[in-house]
Motif scaffolding. Structure first.
Motif, PDB file in Angstrom:
ATOM      1  N   ALA A 221       5.201  -1.490  -8.623  1.00 40.06           N
ATOM      2  CA  ALA A 221       4.823  -0.082  -8.426  1.00 40.06           C
ATOM      3  C   ALA A 221       3.313   0.042  -8.174  1.00 40.06           C
ATOM      4  O   ALA A 221       2.867   0.740  -7.248  1.00 40.06           O
ATOM      5  N   VAL A 222       2.518  -0.665  -8.964  1.00 39.30           N
ATOM      6  CA  VAL A 222       1.060  -0.608  -8.772  1.00 39.30           C
ATOM      7  C   VAL A 222       0.698  -1.150  -7.386  1.00 39.30           C
ATOM      8  O   VAL A 222      -0.171  -0.604  -6.685  1.00 39.30           O
ATOM      9  N   ALA A 223       1.395  -2.209  -6.992  1.00 37.89           N
ATOM     10  CA  ALA A 223       1.102  -2.838  -5.699  1.00 37.89           C
ATOM     11  C   ALA A 223       1.269  -1.841  -4.558  1.00 37.89           C
ATOM     12  O   ALA A 223       0.462  -1.809  -3.618  1.00 37.89           O
ATOM     13  N   VAL A 224       2.286  -1.020  -4.649  1.00 46.47           N
ATOM     14  CA  VAL A 224       2.528  -0.050  -3.580  1.00 46.47           C
ATOM     15  C   VAL A 224       1.340   0.907  -3.477  1.00 46.47           C
ATOM     16  O   VAL A 224       0.830   1.188  -2.380  1.00 46.47           O
TER      17      VAL A 224
ATOM     18  N   LEU B 186      -1.580  -0.825  -1.814  1.00 44.53           N
ATOM     19  CA  LEU B 186      -1.412  -0.961  -0.361  1.00 44.53           C
ATOM     20  C   LEU B 186      -1.713   0.367   0.332  1.00 44.53           C
ATOM     21  O   LEU B 186      -2.331   0.400   1.402  1.00 44.53           O
ATOM     22  N   ILE B 187      -1.324   1.461  -0.310  1.00 36.95           N
ATOM     23  CA  ILE B 187      -1.554   2.772   0.314  1.00 36.95           C
ATOM     24  C   ILE B 187      -3.051   3.093   0.408  1.00 36.95           C
ATOM     25  O   ILE B 187      -3.533   3.579   1.424  1.00 36.95           O
ATOM     26  N   VAL B 188      -3.799   2.783  -0.668  1.00 36.91           N
ATOM     27  CA  VAL B 188      -5.231   3.153  -0.623  1.00 36.91           C
ATOM     28  C   VAL B 188      -6.107   2.085   0.043  1.00 36.91           C
ATOM     29  O   VAL B 188      -7.297   2.307   0.247  1.00 36.91           O
ATOM     30  N   SER B 189      -5.535   0.946   0.391  1.00 31.82           N
ATOM     31  CA  SER B 189      -6.382  -0.156   0.874  1.00 31.82           C
ATOM     32  C   SER B 189      -7.260   0.191   2.097  1.00 31.82           C
ATOM     33  O   SER B 189      -8.401  -0.272   2.160  1.00 31.82           O
ATOM     34  N   PRO B 190      -6.802   1.022   3.047  1.00 28.90           N
ATOM     35  CA  PRO B 190      -7.703   1.335   4.173  1.00 28.90           C
ATOM     36  C   PRO B 190      -8.984   2.043   3.725  1.00 28.90           C
ATOM     37  O   PRO B 190     -10.065   1.804   4.273  1.00 28.90           O
TER      38      PRO B 190
ATOM     39  N   PRO C 102      -8.467  -5.737   0.465  1.00 28.67           N
ATOM     40  CA  PRO C 102      -7.690  -4.911  -0.483  1.00 28.67           C
ATOM     41  C   PRO C 102      -6.184  -4.968  -0.210  1.00 28.67           C
ATOM     42  O   PRO C 102      -5.387  -4.981  -1.153  1.00 28.67           O
ATOM     43  N   ALA C 103      -5.793  -5.030   1.068  1.00 23.83           N
ATOM     44  CA  ALA C 103      -4.356  -5.107   1.376  1.00 23.83           C
ATOM     45  C   ALA C 103      -3.795  -6.437   0.894  1.00 23.83           C
ATOM     46  O   ALA C 103      -2.675  -6.506   0.365  1.00 23.83           O
ATOM     47  N   LYS C 104      -4.589  -7.509   1.046  1.00 32.53           N
ATOM     48  CA  LYS C 104      -4.121  -8.808   0.542  1.00 32.53           C
ATOM     49  C   LYS C 104      -3.917  -8.742  -0.972  1.00 32.53           C
ATOM     50  O   LYS C 104      -2.989  -9.342  -1.510  1.00 32.53           O
ATOM     51  N   PHE C 105      -4.790  -8.013  -1.646  1.00 34.04           N
ATOM     52  CA  PHE C 105      -4.632  -7.873  -3.098  1.00 34.04           C
ATOM     53  C   PHE C 105      -3.321  -7.144  -3.427  1.00 34.04           C
ATOM     54  O   PHE C 105      -2.630  -7.482  -4.372  1.00 34.04           O
ATOM     55  N   GLY C 106      -3.005  -6.121  -2.614  1.00 35.35           N
ATOM     56  CA  GLY C 106      -1.738  -5.409  -2.820  1.00 35.35           C
ATOM     57  C   GLY C 106      -0.558  -6.356  -2.629  1.00 35.35           C
ATOM     58  O   GLY C 106       0.383  -6.384  -3.438  1.00 35.35           O
ATOM     59  N   LEU C 107      -0.635  -7.171  -1.586  1.00 37.22           N
ATOM     60  CA  LEU C 107       0.447  -8.138  -1.330  1.00 37.22           C
ATOM     61  C   LEU C 107       0.571  -9.132  -2.490  1.00 37.22           C
ATOM     62  O   LEU C 107       1.672  -9.526  -2.885  1.00 37.22           O
ATOM     63  N   ALA C 108      -0.578  -9.533  -3.023  1.00 36.80           N
ATOM     64  CA  ALA C 108      -0.563 -10.486  -4.148  1.00 36.80           C
ATOM     65  C   ALA C 108       0.185  -9.890  -5.341  1.00 36.80           C
ATOM     66  O   ALA C 108       0.991 -10.566  -5.987  1.00 36.80           O
ATOM     67  N   LEU C 109      -0.079  -8.615  -5.602  1.00 34.44           N
ATOM     68  CA  LEU C 109       0.585  -7.977  -6.755  1.00 34.44           C
ATOM     69  C   LEU C 109       2.090  -7.863  -6.531  1.00 34.44           C
ATOM     70  O   LEU C 109       2.883  -8.053  -7.445  1.00 34.44           O
TER      71      LEU C 109
END
Ligand code: GLN
Length: 508
Positions: A483-486, A489-493, A367-374
């Motif tokens: 903005a969505v990416a942030v 990243l916050i909810v990824s854990p 999920p964190a990688k997905f945030g980074l991708a966005l």
């Protein structure tokens, strides 16, 4: 100019000879992976050769040959690419339940070959030329063929490995490089032939590539070690009935692809149905497997945003490059190969990076990688807009910024796409493998449709693209996505916890 296609051809020959030698030797593995992986590599390489070769030309074919306005051409482009990625859900379902992945892929490959061949009939052009119906039929064949092929071939990759086999992510990286070797070579050859000698040469080259893909798949079958066979005994009658359904669906898509507005409703209705079905399946699973299905849903829900931005490449960015970029006489479609070339260069670097970070306990979760991708896909647009505006409103955009946006989009893609394929395969229960892979591609379909909508907006009110309006749209989508990416990243854990990686077991 002809040197680029010559290099591409040379690379192809080296790859083929090298691959053939490796795969034909007596050992069961080649470069540390089962040989079947390379069969899938080459088969998918040719399929993507045809897909991306054709896609690089499509928006120009629509605007310059069939004479659609820019906005409408983008919308048709989006609707078509959306359909290409919707149908793998059905293809996945049929393979899981009846056909098995092997037969599904082979049938898909044959239908695709027919589709790309039909693309070579160009007629005289303009929308009143009846040949346009052959064009719609060709698109329909490509849609249905992809439905049978795309998700299923990606599933066979995973079947070659146990669930806890650590080579699995690496296998998807190698497979992904195959996708992009095909993507790069297809774009360069078909783009060059199509824009220099005539559309039918470009599309014809794509068709030939697909035929080679089908051949590789048939010849290499023994190396797949019986993977991808039908799950239960399949009678000839049932098998042929499924093929008949496949052929009949070409007729339906033939109509559908001409009514792009309907596709929006179709996406909505089928999306809700799919979500309902996946939830229904999820609630029948034991708690950890069920949680994993929720993690899967979270990840695939991000696909529409990522691909909605990313897929401007073949649409509005392709047109923008043609008109507003200082490209030194290089045909615009050839720039569609940059993304694939970057993947070939950077794909193994990323695979290595994840392993190196993993050893130190620092590897980001999926999920964190997905945030980074966005983040990267959004920032790519922001950098592009900044660069285009920095030279003043009337100057052509320096080609450097085209390379920059594709670089950031590619590094983003490497954080999301191979990671997603591997995660779907790993997190889904075995009996739902192809369905979940289909759902993954389904959400990229939504992304392609969103991309078409964004592209249509760059066409403005009168349907003709303008530079400043396009840049304003690029800027808006860039900021929103960051903005969505942030948030992701916050909810990824929390999402990572739902994946229960510690209780994953091999079921083979
Ligand atoms: N470029 C990749 C491929 O062609 C991913 C495309 C997608 O998932 N939308 O397979």
């Amino acid at each position: 100019m002809a040197t680029i296609p010559a290099i591409a051809l040379g690379a192809l020959v080296v790859l083929l000879v090298g691959g053939a030698l490796g795969v034909s030797s007596k050992k069961p593995e080649f470069l540390g992976h089962p040989k079947g992986l390379y069969v899938l590599f080459f088969a998918e390489m040719w399929e993507r050769f045809s897909y991306y070769g054709m896609r690089a030309l499509l928006i120009f074919y629509l605007t310059k040959h069939w004479l659609f306005a820019d906005g409408q051409a983008n919308f048709i482009y989006g609707a078509y690419t959306a359909l290409v990625y919707i149908t793998p859900v059905l293809g996945g379902y049929l393979a899981d339940r009846y056909l098995g992945q092997y037969k599904a892929v082979l049938f898909g490959a044959l239908v695709l070959t027919a589709g790309h061949t039909l693309m070579a009939f160009e007629g005289t052009g303009g929308q009143s030329d009846p040949t346009i119906n052959i064009f719609w039929l060709a698109l329909a064949c490509i849609v249905v063929g992809s439905g049978f092929l795309k998700a299923n071939i990606s599933v066979i990759v995973g079947q070659l490995y146990g669930l806890t086999d650590t080579r699995r992510d690496g296998a998807y990286t190698i497979f992904y490089i195959g996708i992009n070797v095909g993507g790069a070579l297809g774009v360069i050859l078909a783009g060059w032939l199509g824009e220099t000698y005539g559309w039918s040469y470009g599309f014809g080259a794509a068709g030939l590539g697909m035929l080679l893909g089908a051949l590789v798949f048939v010849i290499g079958k023994p190396l797949l070690n019986g993977n991808g066979e039908p799950p239960i005994a399949l009678s000839k009658v049932r098998e042929w009935a499924i093929y008949a359904i496949g052929l009949a669906s070409i007729a339906i898509i033939w109509v559908l692809v001409q009514y792009q507005d309907v596709i929006q409703d179709l996406l909505l209705v089928s999306g809700i149905a799919l979500l309902g079905y996946v939830l229904y399946c999820a609630f029948r699973l034991e708690p950890h497997a069920r949680d994993r299905m929720f993690a899967i849903l979270f990840l695939i829900a991000l696909n529409p945003i990522f691909w909605g931005l990313f897929e401007q490449a073949g649409g509005s960015l392709n047109l923008y490059t043609d008109r507003y970029v200082d490209r030194g006489g290089v045909p615009a479609s050839l720039f569609q190969s940059i993304n694939s070339l970057y993947i070939i260069l950077l794909g193994s670097l990323f695979a290595w990076l994840w392993i190196a970070l993993g050893k130190r306990g620092l590897e980001p979760s999926a999920p964190a990688k997905f945030g980074l991708a966005l983040v990267q896909v959004g920032v790519g647009f922001l950098v592009f807009v900044w660069g285009a505006r920095s030279v003043g409103p009337d100057a052509l955009t320096p080609v450097f910024f085209v390379f920059m946006i594709y670089l950031l989009h590619t590094t983003g893609e490497l954080c999301l796409s191979p990671v997603g394929l591997s995660a779907m395969n790993r997190l889904a229960p075995k009996h739902l493998a192809s369905l979940i892979m289909g759902a993954w591609f389904y959400m990229t379909a939504v992304g392609n449709f969103v991309a078409g909508k964004i592209g249509e907006a760059t066409g403005g009110h009168d349907g003709e693209m303008t530079k400043e309006a396009t840049l304003a749209i690029y800027s808006t989508i860039g900021w929103w996505t960051v903005a969505v990416a942030v948030v992701v990243l916050i909810v990824s854990p929390l999402i990572t916890r739902l994946m229960h990686l510690d209780t994953l077991k091999d079921v083979k």
